[in-house]
Motif scaffolding. Structure first.
Motif, PDB file in Angstrom:
ATOM      1  N   GLU A  26      14.426   7.229  13.443  1.00  0.00           N
ATOM      2  CA  GLU A  26      13.787   8.131  12.486  1.00  0.00           C
ATOM      3  C   GLU A  26      12.649   7.452  11.706  1.00  0.00           C
ATOM      4  O   GLU A  26      12.473   7.672  10.505  1.00  0.00           O
ATOM      5  CB  GLU A  26      14.814   8.723  11.514  1.00  0.00           C
ATOM      6  N   LEU A  27      11.881   6.638  12.405  1.00  0.00           N
ATOM      7  CA  LEU A  27      10.734   5.980  11.781  1.00  0.00           C
ATOM      8  C   LEU A  27       9.587   6.966  11.628  1.00  0.00           C
ATOM      9  O   LEU A  27       9.352   7.811  12.502  1.00  0.00           O
ATOM     10  CB  LEU A  27      10.278   4.792  12.628  1.00  0.00           C
ATOM     11  N   CYS A  30       9.392   6.619  21.273  1.00  0.00           N
ATOM     12  CA  CYS A  30       9.805   7.976  20.884  1.00  0.00           C
ATOM     13  C   CYS A  30      11.280   8.042  20.502  1.00  0.00           C
ATOM     14  O   CYS A  30      11.685   8.938  19.762  1.00  0.00           O
ATOM     15  CB  CYS A  30       9.505   8.959  22.004  1.00  0.00           C
ATOM     16  N   ARG A  31      12.081   7.115  21.007  1.00  0.00           N
ATOM     17  CA  ARG A  31      13.496   7.101  20.634  1.00  0.00           C
ATOM     18  C   ARG A  31      13.686   6.697  19.174  1.00  0.00           C
ATOM     19  O   ARG A  31      14.733   6.939  18.585  1.00  0.00           O
ATOM     20  CB  ARG A  31      14.267   6.121  21.526  1.00  0.00           C
ATOM     21  N   HIS A  32      12.669   6.055  18.609  1.00  0.00           N
ATOM     22  CA  HIS A  32      12.783   5.524  17.249  1.00  0.00           C
ATOM     23  C   HIS A  32      11.887   6.253  16.256  1.00  0.00           C
ATOM     24  O   HIS A  32      12.062   6.107  15.047  1.00  0.00           O
ATOM     25  CB  HIS A  32      12.466   4.028  17.250  1.00  0.00           C
ATOM     26  N   LEU A  33      10.928   7.014  16.758  1.00  0.00           N
ATOM     27  CA  LEU A  33      10.040   7.787  15.889  1.00  0.00           C
ATOM     28  C   LEU A  33      10.617   9.173  15.629  1.00  0.00           C
ATOM     29  O   LEU A  33      11.146   9.817  16.537  1.00  0.00           O
ATOM     30  CB  LEU A  33       8.661   7.948  16.537  1.00  0.00           C
ATOM     31  N   ALA A  76      -1.184   7.182  18.408  1.00  0.00           N
ATOM     32  CA  ALA A  76      -0.612   8.373  19.038  1.00  0.00           C
ATOM     33  C   ALA A  76       0.460   8.928  18.122  1.00  0.00           C
ATOM     34  O   ALA A  76       1.083   8.194  17.347  1.00  0.00           O
ATOM     35  CB  ALA A  76      -0.042   8.059  20.406  1.00  0.00           C
ATOM     36  N   THR A  77       0.705  10.244  18.243  1.00  0.00           N
ATOM     37  CA  THR A  77       1.692  10.916  17.423  1.00  0.00           C
ATOM     38  C   THR A  77       2.739  11.560  18.327  1.00  0.00           C
ATOM     39  O   THR A  77       2.383  12.230  19.320  1.00  0.00           O
ATOM     40  CB  THR A  77       1.035  11.998  16.549  1.00  0.00           C
ATOM     41  N   ARG A  78       3.985  11.349  17.968  1.00  0.00           N
ATOM     42  CA  ARG A  78       5.060  11.991  18.738  1.00  0.00           C
ATOM     43  C   ARG A  78       5.085  13.482  18.446  1.00  0.00           C
ATOM     44  O   ARG A  78       5.097  13.909  17.293  1.00  0.00           O
ATOM     45  CB  ARG A  78       6.422  11.383  18.381  1.00  0.00           C
ATOM     46  N   ALA A  79       5.100  14.278  19.518  1.00  0.00           N
ATOM     47  CA  ALA A  79       5.125  15.745  19.356  1.00  0.00           C
ATOM     48  C   ALA A  79       6.463  16.199  18.775  1.00  0.00           C
ATOM     49  O   ALA A  79       7.497  15.588  19.008  1.00  0.00           O
ATOM     50  CB  ALA A  79       4.882  16.398  20.704  1.00  0.00           C
ATOM     51  N   ARG A 137       0.812  -1.224   0.000  1.00  0.00           N
ATOM     52  CA  ARG A 137       0.000   0.000   0.000  1.00  0.00           C
ATOM     53  C   ARG A 137       0.844   1.273   0.000  1.00  0.00           C
ATOM     54  O   ARG A 137       0.368   2.330  -0.411  1.00  0.00           O
ATOM     55  CB  ARG A 137      -0.935  -0.006   1.212  1.00  0.00           C
ATOM     56  N   TYR A 138       2.076   1.160   0.488  1.00  0.00           N
ATOM     57  CA  TYR A 138       2.975   2.321   0.530  1.00  0.00           C
ATOM     58  C   TYR A 138       4.293   1.954  -0.158  1.00  0.00           C
ATOM     59  O   TYR A 138       5.341   1.868   0.493  1.00  0.00           O
ATOM     60  CB  TYR A 138       3.215   2.756   1.974  1.00  0.00           C
ATOM     61  N   PRO A 139       4.251   1.715  -1.475  1.00  0.00           N
ATOM     62  CA  PRO A 139       5.433   1.192  -2.183  1.00  0.00           C
ATOM     63  C   PRO A 139       6.632   2.132  -2.153  1.00  0.00           C
ATOM     64  O   PRO A 139       7.774   1.671  -2.297  1.00  0.00           O
ATOM     65  CB  PRO A 139       4.917   0.984  -3.609  1.00  0.00           C
ATOM     66  N   GLU A 140       6.408   3.435  -1.969  1.00  0.00           N
ATOM     67  CA  GLU A 140       7.523   4.379  -1.936  1.00  0.00           C
ATOM     68  C   GLU A 140       8.184   4.437  -0.565  1.00  0.00           C
ATOM     69  O   GLU A 140       9.260   5.037  -0.421  1.00  0.00           O
ATOM     70  CB  GLU A 140       7.033   5.781  -2.333  1.00  0.00           C
ATOM     71  N   SER A 141       7.563   3.848   0.429  1.00  0.00           N
ATOM     72  CA  SER A 141       8.123   3.874   1.786  1.00  0.00           C
ATOM     73  C   SER A 141       9.073   2.706   1.999  1.00  0.00           C
ATOM     74  O   SER A 141       8.899   1.612   1.439  1.00  0.00           O
ATOM     75  CB  SER A 141       6.999   3.799   2.831  1.00  0.00           C
ATOM     76  N   LEU A 142      10.099   2.952   2.810  1.00  0.00           N
ATOM     77  CA  LEU A 142      10.955   1.870   3.279  1.00  0.00           C
ATOM     78  C   LEU A 142      10.198   1.138   4.383  1.00  0.00           C
ATOM     79  O   LEU A 142       9.660   1.774   5.300  1.00  0.00           O
ATOM     80  CB  LEU A 142      12.265   2.439   3.820  1.00  0.00           C
ATOM     81  N   VAL A 143      10.140  -0.182   4.301  1.00  0.00           N
ATOM     82  CA  VAL A 143       9.416  -0.977   5.295  1.00  0.00           C
ATOM     83  C   VAL A 143      10.387  -1.959   5.949  1.00  0.00           C
ATOM     84  O   VAL A 143      11.134  -2.653   5.253  1.00  0.00           O
ATOM     85  CB  VAL A 143       8.235  -1.742   4.663  1.00  0.00           C
TER      86      VAL A 143
END
Length: 332
Positions: free
Chosen positions: A256-257, A285-288, A329-332, A212-218
């Motif tokens: 940096e996810l 949050c350390r990875h997002l 949830a979204t990291r601020a 569904r997200y072919p341009e994204s690295l998975v």
């Protein structure tokens, strides 16, 4: 010391030679049996064993190629996986002894009956709520082909069928679980970039994300070597490419996810074990990256929203059905 290891050490004279310990716990058993070798398929246990006993434990879905005089299987949860592992070990031990150790409540007596195809199993010891069984391999099986034991099923999705390949011992072997099915319906509008399927199992979620997200690295991540092997088979069956890695929890994830998607595990063997899931929420949050999302499915009774609110951001419930909830949830 793990109770199963304690039972083995009550009979330590049987394991003084070149013994292969399959599925061994990450305790001091290798220290107590200096000639023994380990075979693990759990990345967390393997990391601990490697740190303490460097070079003495293999991490793989097949037995190590090194010679061994006898072997002990620590009973896994799955009956199908038990069958594969017993055959894999017995095929190396014609005329020699094979042992099985496990907790009574995990079904070790039932599993011991699976050894009757090699010879006559006998119980050697019972202590610490565990049992130790032995069989002489009079009829050694051929070495099993793991791929031949895979189960395949097809998911009919809006963008076409998805072929899923599962190996013995992998979560929800041969079928799609209810929680994952619910999460598959709530993958819309994810931020572009690097997506992580945490606790990937057979790779269903990761494969759908890549399609569904072919341009994204998975990236697909799991602690279990059989899950990683299954995920690679699922991706290949659908002509998809993604990063698939073994690792001990979220600490092994890239940084940096843009999003973490998960149906996080909360069982280990017969025990309830929340550590991996709670670590995910505490450390996400350390990875997002900033603005990155976490989206997961969980049993309704699990109290994840307070952890999400504390460590990531405002928790939204996207769905509530069949005993499961989807949280975001979204990291601020």
């Amino acid at each position: 010391m793990d109770p199963r290891s304690e039972v083995l050490l009550r009979q330590a004279e049987l394991f003084g030679g070149r013994t292969l310990l399959a599925g061994l716990p990450a305790d001091d058993l290798l220290g107590q049996l200096p000639e023994a070798l380990g075979w693990s398929w759990h990345a967390g246990d393997q990391n601990l064993l490697q740190a303490r006993f460097a070079g003495r434990s293999d991490f793989a879905v097949t037995p190590p190629q090194t010679d061994f005089e006898t072997a002990v299987l620590f009973l896994p949860k799955s009956r199908e996986l038990t069958g594969y592992l017993l055959d894999a070990l017995a095929s190396h031990l014609p005329g020699k002894l094979l042992y099985l150790v496990g907790e009574k409540r995990a079904g070790v007596e039932r599993a011991a009956k699976q050894m009757s195809i090699y010879g006559t199993p006998r119980k050697l010891d019972s202590a610490r709520h565990c049992q130790l069984w032995q069989v002489r391999v009079d009829q050694a099986p051929a070495a099993p082909e793991l791929a031949s034991l895979a189960q395949r099923y097809s998911l009919q999705l809006d963008d076409g069928p998805l072929e899923v390949v599962t190996l013995p011992g992998v979560f929800s072997h041969g079928r799609l679980d209810i929680g994952s099915a619910l999460l598959l319906n709530h993958l819309q509008q994810l931020p572009g970039g690097h997506l992580l399927d945490f606790g990937c199992g057979a790779g269903v979620l990761g494969a759908v994300l890549k399609r569904r997200y072919p341009e994204s690295l998975v990236t697909l991540l799991d602690v279990d070597a059989f899950a990683v092997a299954s995920s690679r088979l699922t991706l290949a069956a659908n002509g998809l490419e993604a990063n698939v890695i073994n690792g001990d929890g979220i600490a092994a994830a890239p940084s940096e996810l843009s999003a973490i998607l998960s149906n996080p595990p909360f069982h280990q063997g017969v025990h309830t074990h929340y550590q991996a899931s709670e670590d995910l929420l505490r450390q996400a949050c350390r990875h997002l990256r900033k603005g990155g999302q976490i989206r997961l499915v969980a049993n309704r009774f699990l109290k994840y929203p307070p952890l999400i609110e504390q460590h990531i951001g405002t928790c939204h419930t996207l769905a509530d059905a069949d005993g499961f909830r989807i949280y975001q949830a979204t990291r601020a």
